[in-house]
Design an enzyme around this catalytic site. Sequence first.
Site, PDB file in Angstrom:
ATOM      1  N   HIS A  42     105.221  27.825  -4.059  1.00  0.00           N
ATOM      2  CA  HIS A  42     105.000  29.089  -4.771  1.00  0.00           C
ATOM      3  C   HIS A  42     105.946  29.098  -5.968  1.00  0.00           C
ATOM      4  O   HIS A  42     107.158  29.023  -5.804  1.00  0.00           O
ATOM      5  CB  HIS A  42     105.298  30.267  -3.830  1.00  0.00           C
ATOM      6  CG  HIS A  42     105.603  31.552  -4.519  1.00  0.00           C
ATOM      7  ND1 HIS A  42     104.716  32.607  -4.562  1.00  0.00           N
ATOM      8  CD2 HIS A  42     106.706  31.966  -5.192  1.00  0.00           C
ATOM      9  CE1 HIS A  42     105.257  33.606  -5.249  1.00  0.00           C
ATOM     10  NE2 HIS A  42     106.465  33.248  -5.638  1.00  0.00           N
ATOM     11  N   GLY A  67     104.549  42.964   2.144  1.00  0.00           N
ATOM     12  CA  GLY A  67     105.683  43.572   2.823  1.00  0.00           C
ATOM     13  C   GLY A  67     106.872  43.810   1.911  1.00  0.00           C
ATOM     14  O   GLY A  67     107.903  44.323   2.344  1.00  0.00           O
ATOM     15  N   ASP A  90      94.694  33.093  -3.044  1.00  0.00           N
ATOM     16  CA  ASP A  90      95.888  33.856  -2.623  1.00  0.00           C
ATOM     17  C   ASP A  90      95.454  35.168  -1.952  1.00  0.00           C
ATOM     18  O   ASP A  90      96.184  36.167  -2.007  1.00  0.00           O
ATOM     19  CB  ASP A  90      96.801  34.131  -3.825  1.00  0.00           C
ATOM     20  CG  ASP A  90      98.246  34.395  -3.427  1.00  0.00           C
ATOM     21  OD1 ASP A  90      98.594  34.188  -2.246  1.00  0.00           O
ATOM     22  OD2 ASP A  90      99.035  34.831  -4.290  1.00  0.00           O
ATOM     23  N   TYR A 112     107.981  31.260   2.490  1.00  0.00           N
ATOM     24  CA  TYR A 112     108.773  31.108   1.264  1.00  0.00           C
ATOM     25  C   TYR A 112     110.128  30.429   1.555  1.00  0.00           C
ATOM     26  O   TYR A 112     110.729  29.827   0.697  1.00  0.00           O
ATOM     27  CB  TYR A 112     109.098  32.489   0.680  1.00  0.00           C
ATOM     28  CG  TYR A 112     108.063  33.121  -0.226  1.00  0.00           C
ATOM     29  CD1 TYR A 112     106.739  32.699  -0.245  1.00  0.00           C
ATOM     30  CD2 TYR A 112     108.433  34.161  -1.080  1.00  0.00           C
ATOM     31  CE1 TYR A 112     105.815  33.310  -1.076  1.00  0.00           C
ATOM     32  CE2 TYR A 112     107.514  34.774  -1.920  1.00  0.00           C
ATOM     33  CZ  TYR A 112     106.212  34.347  -1.909  1.00  0.00           C
ATOM     34  OH  TYR A 112     105.310  34.952  -2.737  1.00  0.00           O
ATOM     35  N   HIS A 123      96.449  34.159   2.740  1.00  0.00           N
ATOM     36  CA  HIS A 123      97.342  34.803   3.723  1.00  0.00           C
ATOM     37  C   HIS A 123      96.466  35.375   4.840  1.00  0.00           C
ATOM     38  O   HIS A 123      96.246  36.578   4.905  1.00  0.00           O
ATOM     39  CB  HIS A 123      98.197  35.857   3.032  1.00  0.00           C
ATOM     40  CG  HIS A 123      99.073  35.266   1.968  1.00  0.00           C
ATOM     41  ND1 HIS A 123     100.291  34.681   2.254  1.00  0.00           N
ATOM     42  CD2 HIS A 123      98.881  35.108   0.634  1.00  0.00           C
ATOM     43  CE1 HIS A 123     100.824  34.213   1.135  1.00  0.00           C
ATOM     44  NE2 HIS A 123      99.989  34.456   0.133  1.00  0.00           N
ATOM     45  N   HIS A 179     100.150  29.212  -8.465  1.00  0.00           N
ATOM     46  CA  HIS A 179     100.372  30.366  -9.365  1.00  0.00           C
ATOM     47  C   HIS A 179     100.723  29.888 -10.789  1.00  0.00           C
ATOM     48  O   HIS A 179     101.417  30.586 -11.526  1.00  0.00           O
ATOM     49  CB  HIS A 179     101.486  31.305  -8.859  1.00  0.00           C
ATOM     50  CG  HIS A 179     101.446  31.631  -7.399  1.00  0.00           C
ATOM     51  ND1 HIS A 179     100.282  31.906  -6.738  1.00  0.00           N
ATOM     52  CD2 HIS A 179     102.447  31.733  -6.462  1.00  0.00           C
ATOM     53  CE1 HIS A 179     100.560  32.163  -5.446  1.00  0.00           C
ATOM     54  NE2 HIS A 179     101.858  32.042  -5.264  1.00  0.00           N
TER      55      HIS A 179
HETATM   56 ZN    ZN Z   1     102.733  32.654  -3.488  1.00  0.00          ZN
END
Ligand code: ZN
Length: 391
Positions: A196, A70, A286, A131, A64, A225
Amino acid sequence: MLTIIKNGEVYAPNFLGQKDILLIGDKIGAIADKIEKPTDFVEVQVVDATNKLVVPGFIDGHVHIIGGGGEGGYKTRTPEIQLNEILLAGVTTIVGVIGTDGTTRTMTSLIAKARALEEEGISCYVLTGSYQVPVKTLMGKIEDDLILIDKIIGAGEIAIADHRSSQPTVEELAKIGSAARIGGMLSGKSGIVNIHVGDSPSHLDLIEKVVAKTDIPIQQFYPTHINRNAPLFEAGIAYAKKGGNVDFTTSSIPKFIEEGEVKCSTALRKMLEAGVDLSRITFTSDAQGSLPDFDPSGELIGLKIGQISSLFDEVRDSVIKEEIPLMQALQVITKNPAERLKLTQKGIIMEGKDADIVLLQKEDLIIDTVISKGKVMVENQVVKIKGTFDS
Ligand code: ZN
């Protein structure tokens, strides 16, 4: 500028033995048993790699870079990554992603940050979207982003099996897969869809349904993940055995491991023991993502930031604690991500490839020197070329 790396033991990541490596500008010019410094050349830098292991610069395919998080309100948005953190982690190629917040984190700032890191001396690419589904692209379509924007090499991270996901349908995910596939083909890029995968028991079902119902091959998707909990990890083993690619996240906190996250180094050993082909497995950090801790009702109760240094820490643990040969362990952050992301100049020490190289201390595998595009960025564990705002 010529650089000779002398007397190191080279893992390309395949073991080549003791070799000297000549760097010409930003490329690897030659690899030979002995390369002598020419006396009549104006400037030749010699890097002494005695008692060092010479390995490819690391690739971190999920970071990121403009910050993430957030989930606990605005003050929980995480900060941007800085060059020195990347360099000290041995990472020379990075792929930026957005994350949960596709509103205040935008493709324009993601691309600007990728360009900034590139100007500062490393290689950086991005994925389009966040996402969310429908995917919020730069140009209006995933295909257009891939074909027209050099920095964009795939789509994602699209969230599935998570309370923070848009809950995409099989049809929606199939459309994303097909758009990224076409865009990748027409641009000569990977066009991969990074997925994800959250904590929900539906695990990888959605991807498997897309693969079963359409012509899209399983390798079009790149779920990450996979080590986040034991049942998902088991599902990941079955998925990889069907030819799927799996990515493990190295950033963690002790609490997650206590709660059942499979530590990356252990996950690698277990997957190999289960008979999964090593070429299917990658690690990503990540980094700068938040590591949110939710109570059973989904309420946020704590927050940490993912660290890019965890990427190689887990490879080192794979070798030292799990006794996986270095040649194999290195592959999950060099050769394998280069193949997955179709970064043909990266992830391998070979003549003609980009001069991205890391020197490790032989006795403890500590990162000693980092060379990116032919430039010595870190030497004796000290950053030599700092980012614009690094102190
Ligand atoms: Zn993720």
